[in-house]
Every structure is written in structure tokens, then in C-alpha cells.
Design a protein around this motif. Structure first.
Motif, PDB file in Angstrom:
ATOM      1  N   PRO A 236     133.243  97.923  42.088  1.00  0.00           N
ATOM      2  CA  PRO A 236     133.764  98.474  40.842  1.00  0.00           C
ATOM      3  C   PRO A 236     134.073  97.401  39.812  1.00  0.00           C
ATOM      4  O   PRO A 236     134.291  96.228  40.144  1.00  0.00           O
ATOM      5  CB  PRO A 236     135.050  99.165  41.297  1.00  0.00           C
ATOM      6  CG  PRO A 236     135.504  98.342  42.464  1.00  0.00           C
ATOM      7  CD  PRO A 236     134.248  97.897  43.168  1.00  0.00           C
ATOM      8  N   ASP A 241     135.291 101.708  36.328  1.00  0.00           N
ATOM      9  CA  ASP A 241     135.269 102.505  37.557  1.00  0.00           C
ATOM     10  C   ASP A 241     136.668 102.817  38.065  1.00  0.00           C
ATOM     11  O   ASP A 241     136.830 103.394  39.139  1.00  0.00           O
ATOM     12  CB  ASP A 241     134.464 101.761  38.627  1.00  0.00           C
ATOM     13  CG  ASP A 241     133.080 101.412  38.111  1.00  0.00           C
ATOM     14  OD1 ASP A 241     132.365 102.351  37.714  1.00  0.00           O
ATOM     15  OD2 ASP A 241     132.725 100.223  38.059  1.00  0.00           O
ATOM     16  N   THR A 242     137.660 102.428  37.306  1.00  0.00           N
ATOM     17  CA  THR A 242     139.052 102.752  37.617  1.00  0.00           C
ATOM     18  C   THR A 242     139.668 103.459  36.418  1.00  0.00           C
ATOM     19  O   THR A 242     139.201 103.316  35.281  1.00  0.00           O
ATOM     20  CB  THR A 242     139.872 101.489  37.933  1.00  0.00           C
ATOM     21  OG1 THR A 242     139.950 100.659  36.751  1.00  0.00           O
ATOM     22  CG2 THR A 242     139.239 100.686  39.068  1.00  0.00           C
ATOM     23  N   VAL A 251     138.485 102.526  45.697  1.00  0.00           N
ATOM     24  CA  VAL A 251     137.358 101.777  45.128  1.00  0.00           C
ATOM     25  C   VAL A 251     136.971 100.576  45.994  1.00  0.00           C
ATOM     26  O   VAL A 251     136.457  99.568  45.491  1.00  0.00           O
ATOM     27  CB  VAL A 251     137.673 101.332  43.676  1.00  0.00           C
ATOM     28  CG1 VAL A 251     137.673 102.519  42.733  1.00  0.00           C
ATOM     29  CG2 VAL A 251     138.992 100.577  43.598  1.00  0.00           C
ATOM     30  N   MET A 284     134.990 106.405  45.751  1.00  0.00           N
ATOM     31  CA  MET A 284     133.979 105.967  44.796  1.00  0.00           C
ATOM     32  C   MET A 284     132.600 106.201  45.391  1.00  0.00           C
ATOM     33  O   MET A 284     132.292 105.708  46.478  1.00  0.00           O
ATOM     34  CB  MET A 284     134.172 104.495  44.442  1.00  0.00           C
ATOM     35  CG  MET A 284     133.244 104.001  43.336  1.00  0.00           C
ATOM     36  SD  MET A 284     133.609 102.279  42.886  1.00  0.00           S
ATOM     37  CE  MET A 284     133.156 101.441  44.419  1.00  0.00           C
TER      38      MET A 284
END
Length: 375
Positions: A236, A241-242, A251, A284
Motif C-alpha cells: 500500500p 490505499d489507506t 493493509v 486489502m
């Protein structure tokens, strides 16, 4: 002023679009798919000089860092590195860092704009350096922002070691091995791709290092190639992606960047509790996107199962072999075979979870112990 790499003044690079997370460094050098192929078959060099770098020195550098970051570093030997996080009091991710220990210095490099939640009652976000300074108290450490002194390059691909040897840099094969180089350090990374080495070089010598590496056989490549292989590797990027609720377990940052048994750091209770007795609410996943409409979703767009929102889109890239792919945070109950839609407004496409990206159900030691006690 926004950062702008001096390598953008060389012939050939295409700058990342305004507002892009990798703004300020080359996005590609004319053929992003060929650059990706070379990264998997030969060697490329990628300008990542927009990353921020802090230097922590002093006799208590390891024992002090051990108290303020998520990783176990009291025994981090010189010549080694790791990854680490700063979490807020609820265990949510503030900052991700890559760590290198060499020549009496712990180097912490992070994405541009790294911040952390203040530990003081006023709260709010502050720069990573300001947060670390506020946590020093009487510890015998010194924290310097060396971003104007050092710049990061990444050499990537199966021929990376040959290229590096040509410029006098050799490292052991063990991931996170660190060696000092004139004015900086080199660090082997386990991602993205099969072989990756970060070079922190004197910023004043950035163009010279670039020339030496390309003369040695590394093809110039942009951040597009790095991100495509990063997404394929299920790694990530903070802020893409967070989101504001992300905890490390969601993740893949437990083990690589967060120690589950180490106490004495902010957010540790959440890390230990989820590891021992719970499961993270999301995971994820790698999404394969339908490329036939020639549109793609954007970061932050919803992932839908029927009429229900079950996740959010993170990094979206065009991969040289896989086509359009993305990372996404989805509810833990989401199955690989589900027929999903990703996107919003006029950029909604069909999406499918790559089954190899779905994490296995790791045992929860606390729950198993409780079950044994109950007989």
C-alpha cells in the motif's frame, strides 16, 4: 514552492500530472509499459527524490525510537533496516516509514507530506519531524530533516545488482540490508518486484548518480512503473490505499512494520488486540478492472456489491501484463468470486478480486487460548 526534481530538466521525462501523488518527479520516460517490462527483465532506475528523509542520531536513538514507532528496533543492528509506522491512540495509521541504520544514524524516509497526530491535548496533525521532536523530552537524540541533503533513487529489476556493482555499490541479498555509500546509504528492499535497492545519494549529486546508473545499463523509468509493480506486489501507499480508519492489519503492515508483542508505543493496544482476539474489519485486495470501457475508477471511489458499498478504491494503475488493476479496501466478508463494481459517476467498471490477494485466516492466539480454557 512544490518540489520539482532537477531530472525533469533532462531530455525525455514526462512529469506526473498536477495533483498526482508523485507530482514533482518523472511519471514516465515516454513508454511506461516498456519501462515496466524492463523492470521485470533487466534493470531500471526511478527518481523518488520527492520522498522526505529524517536522520536520527545520538546514543539513545534506538531505545527512544522503540518507544515512539510501531517496530521493535532496540536491537536494530548497524547495516540493517526495517519498516515502521506511527499510529494514533486508536491504532490507526498516521505515517509509514522505511528505516535504515548505518554509521551511527537511523534514517527514516517517508512519502511527501508525512504527518502524525499530536500527542498533546490540542490534538491535530503535525509534521512527522515536529511530532518526533515533541516526543524527545530528555532523550539523548537529535532529529534532522535531511531532505535538502539527500535524495532517493530506486534501482529495480533482476539486473539491479550488476548495475550497482558497476558504480561501486554491493549489498548482501538479505532484505533491508544497508550499506554506507559516499554521502548516503544503499538499502535492499523486498518490494516491489524481484529485486529493488534504494539509494540515498547527496542531492547535489542526483543528476550525476542518474547518469552513472543509466550509463551502467539501467533504463530510466518513472513513478508509473514503480506504482504498477507496487500494486502487483500488494504494497500500500499511505493516503491512497489507506483512509482515516485504516489499522495496520488491513493493509499487510503487521509483521513488516508493526510488532504485535512490543509494548510501549501509541496504538499498541489495538495492534495486539486485533492480532490476538479479533479480525480486522477490512482487507486489502487486488482488483482486476474491466478495461473495455477505457475508463477507470479513481482513488476514494466506492466498491459496490449490488446496491451495497463494501469498500473503497485505492491505487489505480495500468499494468503492462495485467491491464488496469487497483488496490481496494473491502469488507472482510467479501468473497473473491463476488461480482463487483468499482467507481463513481461516469467511471464505474466491473471489478473482480484476485483470489491470491485474499489473506488467509490466521489463527488468533488469544481466541484459541480462551477456547482451550473453556475445554
Amino acid at each position: 514552492m512544490p518540489y520539482r526534481s532537477p531530472l525533469l530538466d533532462l531530455p525525455g521525462p514526462i512529469a506526473a500530472p498536477d495533483g498526482h501523488p508523485e507530482e514533482g518527479v518523472p511519471w514516465h520516460w515516454g513508454d511506461p509499459f516498456a519501462e515496466q517490462r524492463t523492470a521485470t527483465r533487466g534493470a531500471v532506475v526511478i527518481d523518488r527524490s520527492h520522498r522526505e528523509i529524517l536522520a536520527v542520531t545520538g546514543e539513545e536513538r534506538l531505545s527512544w525510537l522503540h518507544l515512539v514507532i510501531s517496530q521493535h528496533v532496540t536491537g536494530l543492528a548497524e547495516g540493517t533496516g526495517t519498516e515502521a509506522l506511527v499510529l494514533d491512540s486508536h491504532g490507526r495509521v498516521d505515517t509509514h516509514m522505511v528505516v535504515a541504520h548505518a554509521d551511527g544514524t537511523v534514517w527514516l524516509d517517508s512519502d511527501p507530506g508525512a504527518v502524525a497526530t499530536s500527542a498533546f491535548p490540542s490534538g491535530g496533525k503535525q509534521t512527522l519531524r515536529d511530532y518526533l521532536e515533541a516526543m524527545k523530552f530528555w532523550s539523548k537524540v537529535d532529529i534532522r530533516d535531511v531532505g535538502e541533503e539527500l535524495a532517493l533513487l530506486t534501482v529495480l529489476g533482476p539486473d539491479a545488482d550488476r548495475v550497482l556493482a558497476s558504480v561501486g555499490v554491493t549489498l548482501d541479498a538479505e532484505p533491508y540490508t544497508v550499506v554506507a555509500i559516499p554521502g548516503g546509504f544503499a538499502r535492499r528492499m523486498p518490494w516491489p518486484g524481484r529485486n529493488s535497492v534504494d539509494l540515498a545519494v547527496p542531492r547535489a549529486e542526483l543528476a550525476d548518480w542518474w547518469r552513472r546508473l543509466t550509463d551502467a545499463g539501467a533504463r530510466p523509468a518513472g513513478s508509473w512503473a514503480f506504482d504498477a509493480l507496487r500494486v502487483e506486489s500488494l504494497r500500500p501507499r499511505l493516503g491512497l490505499d489507506t483512509d482515516e480508519r485504516t489499522i495496520p492489519h488491513e493493509v499487510n503492515w503487521v509483521d513488516s512494520a508493526a510488532h504485535v508483542a512490543k509494548g510501549c508505543y501509541r496504538g499498541q493496544e489495538t495492534v495486539a488486540k486485533v492480532h490476538n482476539v479479533g479480525r480486522p474489519p477490512r482487507y486489502m485486495a487486488l482488483l482486476h478492472l474491466d478495461g473495455s470501457p477505457e475508463i477507470t475508477p479513481e482513488t476514494g471511489d466506492p466498491v459496490m456489491l449490488g446496491e451495497r458499498t463494501i469498500g473503497r478504491v485505492g491505487s489505480v494503475v495500468q499494468h503492462h501484463e495485467l491491464g488496469p488493476i487497483a488496490l481496494a479496501l473491502v469488507k472482510r466478508s467479501t468473497q473473491p468470486g463476488a461480482e463487483l463494481l468499482a467507481g463513481a459517476e461516469d467511471r464505474v467498471v466491473q471489478a473482480a478480486i484476485d483470489p491470491d490477494s485474499v489473506p488467509g485466516e490466521a489463527p488468533a492466539p488469544g481466541r484459541e487460548a480462551a477456547q482451550r480454557l473453556r475445554g
